[in-house]
Design an enzyme around this catalytic site. Structure first.
Site, PDB file in Angstrom:
ATOM      1  N   GLN A  64       0.826  -1.208   0.000  1.00  0.00           N
ATOM      2  CA  GLN A  64       0.000   0.000   0.000  1.00  0.00           C
ATOM      3  C   GLN A  64       0.855   1.251   0.000  1.00  0.00           C
ATOM      4  O   GLN A  64       0.848   2.030  -0.940  1.00  0.00           O
ATOM      5  CB  GLN A  64      -0.918  -0.006   1.221  1.00  0.00           C
ATOM      6  CG  GLN A  64      -1.822   1.197   1.309  1.00  0.00           C
ATOM      7  CD  GLN A  64      -2.742   1.104   2.507  1.00  0.00           C
ATOM      8  OE1 GLN A  64      -3.043   0.028   2.996  1.00  0.00           O
ATOM      9  NE2 GLN A  64      -3.178   2.233   2.991  1.00  0.00           N
ATOM     10  N   ASP A  65       1.549   1.503   1.086  1.00  0.00           N
ATOM     11  CA  ASP A  65       2.482   2.613   1.177  1.00  0.00           C
ATOM     12  C   ASP A  65       3.594   2.214   2.132  1.00  0.00           C
ATOM     13  O   ASP A  65       3.503   1.187   2.791  1.00  0.00           O
ATOM     14  CB  ASP A  65       1.804   3.934   1.580  1.00  0.00           C
ATOM     15  CG  ASP A  65       1.000   3.871   2.866  1.00  0.00           C
ATOM     16  OD1 ASP A  65       1.042   2.840   3.569  1.00  0.00           O
ATOM     17  OD2 ASP A  65       0.331   4.866   3.189  1.00  0.00           O
TER      18      ASP A  65
END
Length: 140
Positions: A64-65
């Site tokens: 995701q991040d």
């Protein structure tokens, strides 16, 4: 715009680096680094591409991040530097490897060895504010 990134990827992305949206994104990221704590450190933003050249690419894993805690993120999704405790997501990956392949967990959470074998460990968002997951999503 001259972006520091591994040459094979730089050739693939060179047209994107010239576009207005990329300039705006770069301005946003620079501003974020100037006013708050952002992970990973600037030299590691394109680390996934630097550690896995385009011609070596065999597989892609997308996170995701980056991890948003101190000392964790270094530009490879799910990876942490040597000596850093394994976050729960990485522990789950190692658990599945052990269950599926009967391979014991690695003592190091640094996945550069995977990148060297052609696995692009890419986060969908390359940067994040400290302690604020998702903070740089949908900016580019």
């Amino acid at each position: 715009m001259d972006v520091r990134i591994e040459e094979s990827w730089k050739n693939k992305f060179s047209n994107e680096f010239k576009k207005d949206y990329f300039r705006k994104l770069t301005d946003f990221i620079r501003d974020e680094y100037n006013k708050t704590t952002v992970y990973p450190h600037g030299q590691f933003i394109f680390n996934a591409f630097d550690k896995c050249p385009y011609d070596s690419l065999k597989a892609v894993i997308i996170g995701q991040d980056p991890y948003h805690g101190p000392g964790q993120a270094h530009g490879l999704c799910f990876s942490v530097q040597d000596g850093v405790s394994h976050p729960p997501s990485l522990m789950n990956i190692f658990k599945e490897i052990q269950n599926d392949l009967n391979i014991n967990c690695y003592s190091s959470g640094n996945l550069e060895r995977w990148a060297a074998q052609g696995v692009l460990l890419l986060n969908a968002t390359l940067t994040v504010r400290a302690h604020n997951p998702g903070s740089h999503q949908n900016k580019g």
